[in-house]
Design a protein around this motif. Sequence first.
Motif, PDB file in Angstrom:
ATOM      1  N   ALA A 273       0.832  -1.205   0.000  1.00 58.88           N
ATOM      2  CA  ALA A 273       0.000   0.000   0.000  1.00 58.88           C
ATOM      3  C   ALA A 273       0.865   1.254   0.000  1.00 58.88           C
ATOM      4  CB  ALA A 273      -0.921  -0.008   1.217  1.00 58.88           C
ATOM      5  N   LEU A 274       1.936   1.249   0.766  1.00 47.85           N
ATOM      6  CA  LEU A 274       2.839   2.400   0.812  1.00 47.85           C
ATOM      7  C   LEU A 274       3.527   2.609  -0.536  1.00 47.85           C
ATOM      8  CD1 LEU A 274       4.376   1.765   4.340  1.00 47.85           C
ATOM      9  CD2 LEU A 274       2.911   3.699   3.697  1.00 47.85           C
ATOM     10  N   GLU A 275       3.956   1.524  -1.154  1.00 48.66           N
ATOM     11  CA  GLU A 275       4.638   1.630  -2.442  1.00 48.66           C
ATOM     12  C   GLU A 275       3.686   2.079  -3.549  1.00 48.66           C
ATOM     13  OE1 GLU A 275       6.957  -1.593  -3.823  1.00 48.66           O
ATOM     14  OE2 GLU A 275       8.454  -1.413  -2.224  1.00 48.66           O
ATOM     15  N   LEU A 276       2.506   1.444  -3.604  1.00 43.63           N
ATOM     16  CA  LEU A 276       1.550   1.744  -4.670  1.00 43.63           C
ATOM     17  C   LEU A 276       1.011   3.172  -4.568  1.00 43.63           C
ATOM     18  CD1 LEU A 276      -0.336  -1.669  -4.669  1.00 43.63           C
ATOM     19  CD2 LEU A 276       0.888  -0.711  -6.633  1.00 43.63           C
ATOM     20  N   SER A 277       0.953   3.698  -3.355  1.00 43.20           N
ATOM     21  CA  SER A 277       0.441   5.058  -3.153  1.00 43.20           C
ATOM     22  C   SER A 277       1.552   6.099  -3.095  1.00 43.20           C
ATOM     23  CB  SER A 277      -0.367   5.114  -1.850  1.00 43.20           C
ATOM     24  OG  SER A 277       0.484   4.970  -0.718  1.00 43.20           O
ATOM     25  N   ASN A 278       2.781   5.646  -3.290  1.00 40.44           N
ATOM     26  CA  ASN A 278       3.935   6.544  -3.167  1.00 40.44           C
ATOM     27  C   ASN A 278       3.952   7.211  -1.794  1.00 40.44           C
ATOM     28  OD1 ASN A 278       6.308   7.730  -4.098  1.00 40.44           O
ATOM     29  ND2 ASN A 278       5.243   9.507  -4.954  1.00 40.44           N
ATOM     30  N   ASN A 279       3.656   6.400  -0.780  1.00 37.27           N
ATOM     31  CA  ASN A 279       3.634   6.826   0.626  1.00 37.27           C
ATOM     32  C   ASN A 279       2.556   7.871   0.943  1.00 37.27           C
ATOM     33  OD1 ASN A 279       5.819   5.156   1.424  1.00 37.27           O
ATOM     34  ND2 ASN A 279       7.283   6.677   0.661  1.00 37.27           N
ATOM     35  N   LYS A 280       1.535   7.928   0.105  1.00 40.79           N
ATOM     36  CA  LYS A 280       0.476   8.913   0.322  1.00 40.79           C
ATOM     37  C   LYS A 280      -0.760   8.323   1.001  1.00 40.79           C
ATOM     38  CE  LYS A 280       1.858  11.789  -3.599  1.00 40.79           C
ATOM     39  NZ  LYS A 280       1.469  12.318  -4.939  1.00 40.79           N
ATOM     40  N   ILE A 281      -0.781   7.021   1.179  1.00 42.00           N
ATOM     41  CA  ILE A 281      -1.959   6.394   1.769  1.00 42.00           C
ATOM     42  C   ILE A 281      -2.155   6.891   3.205  1.00 42.00           C
ATOM     43  CG2 ILE A 281      -0.742   4.350   2.654  1.00 42.00           C
ATOM     44  CD1 ILE A 281      -3.265   2.753   1.659  1.00 42.00           C
TER      45      ILE A 281
END
Length: 234
Positions: free
Chosen positions: A76-84
Amino acid sequence: MEVDLTNIKTIGFDADDTLWVNETYFRETEENFAELLESYETKNKIDQELFKMEMKNLELYGYGIKGFMLSMVESALELSNNKISPEAILKILSLGKNMISHPVELLDGVEEVLAKLQPKYRLIVLTKGDLLDQERKLEKSGLSKYFNHVEVLSDKKEKNYMNLLEHLEINTNEFLMVGNSLKSDVIPIVNIGAKAIHIPFHTTWAHEMVSSEEEQVNDHLKLGSIRDILKYMN
């Protein structure tokens, strides 16, 4: 295929998707995880990246729900570029906790078969996964009374099986393994000279898939239901 089971004295049973439902809950959780991240990527991409993360972390975390939870968070952190959001991370952790606390759903015929085999054979559980989680599921299942021994292995390779059978003083030609995975429950067992019964589950984790050549492994039975074991062992 004819397989001689006359010498069998000990029967090992895989747990997840052999005794009770397991993979179905992972697939449902993956669906929920993809919904949480749908604003960042397509479902197909999310599924692919989560699987890659699981494989990357497998050696570190091992098999089981807790490792799966950590892989979901990292993905989730990677896919959201740490924006989750922190709220979304809490939802992911909640998905994992729901899996851990889920009631154990026995597969059809399991207790009937164990009850009939137990007086005649030494029965053991040989499974992969998190020790605490598997112990919890076995306790919830009500099946503990049928087994002489329970072993949660870090993996199910030939060496793991050989070490365990030696430790339990079980001759390979007197051992039968029952499970849903050709990769984990059949092929390594046949390779060490023991016997195996394959009972496919309707859903198979990608990591447990084998090639068409590997599917041709000999010296095992493929059955449609755990009840069919009684035709050979009772």
